[in-house]
Design an enzyme around this catalytic site. Sequence first.
Site, short mmCIF file in Angstrom:
data_model
loop_
_atom_site.label_atom_id
_atom_site.label_comp_id
_atom_site.label_asym_id
_atom_site.label_seq_id
_atom_site.Cartn_x
_atom_site.Cartn_y
_atom_site.Cartn_z
CG ASP A 128 -2.06 1.04 1.26
OD1 ASP A 128 -2.18 1.65 0.02
OD2 ASP A 128 -2.59 1.21 2.15
CG ASP A 176 -3.36 3.78 -3.52
OD1 ASP A 176 -4.38 3.25 -3.84
OD2 ASP A 176 -3.69 4.73 -2.41
CD GLU A 177 -5.49 -1.16 -1.60
OE1 GLU A 177 -5.28 -1.49 -0.45
OE2 GLU A 177 -6.72 -0.13 -1.39
#
Length: 366
Positions: A14, A108-109
Amino acid sequence: MDFDFPLRKIIHVDMDAFYASVEQHDNPELKGKPIAVGGGSKRGVVSAASYEARKFGVRSAMAGSIAQRNCPDLIFVKPRFERYKEVSYEIRSIFFEYTDLVEPLSLDEAYLDVTENKKGNPSATLIAKEIRQKILEKTGLTASAGISINKFIAKVASDYNKPNGQKTVNPEEVIQFLEDLDIRKFYGVGKVTAEKMYRLGIFTGKDLKQRSLEFLDEKFGKSGKYYYHVVRGIHHSAVKPHRIPKSVGAERTFFENLSSEIFMLEKLDNIAGELERRLQKSKIAGKTVTLKIKYSDFTLQTRSKTLPYYIASKDLILETARELLYQSSLENSVRLLGISLANLNTEKQKEAPEKEAVSVQLRFDF
């Protein structure tokens, strides 16, 4: 404790305050300052906040006016989604150096299954450390990671040492970790559910574990079975490189609140057109239309209707959305409208059963 199912080595990576960190990296003058991505216009909503801004209570999905009130020195930055995508692809290229079993959740993860990996490295902990270092070297950004036997625990663990840290929950630590966990930290337990659990005397994983499956089914419906299993370390969801979406939608926030259904229909026409384009691009159709209404006081309402056939055309989507709009009176003026389509035809194309997982001993190298 012994598990009666094969164990996996799962990493959840993350990025730390991703959008805001990209802006601070690209513009050194913003480093160390409280910034918000989005939210600068009169009706704007914050998409992301830097850690400096978060100290003042600025959060994503917060109205820009409230964010400014919380942090008078807040700097608003216009979002650059193409840039975020570019950086995200750089990061994913690092993931693929280690495994093809990568499941992105957003820009983003992502989840990675490194039980068997391209480096032949038996330690998921060391792999996560290497990946975070490579991300830093390649992009100048920091990432946090959680490492454990399944997606649920890995995701919870990735929040533990943020920013720029990681946490491993080894197989023999899983049960104690879950029993000690605050119920609010369970992935899938939102604010409303947490409050309900508090009223039932459930504050930790241990409290949750003491409740029977029947009790949880009765109190939480379909989610009850999920809670019953995850608190016992059971979560069989595989890392899926090609996730099939469960819904597709489009929405708009307005510069001025709308109080007339006639004006709303005009906006819904545009939203339905955008949704049609997204459906055509993905070659998807669906049966369940949901109208999302956010009022000027920020309360949210959804209205849904399931049709007996699949639809993907603007006209049919708009017709159903119009029906839902007039289903009952509006409670206030409206700041946002959205339409989504679920119960998709992709659900007919369920992925082939997961290949049999590799059986590993309890004390394998994490």
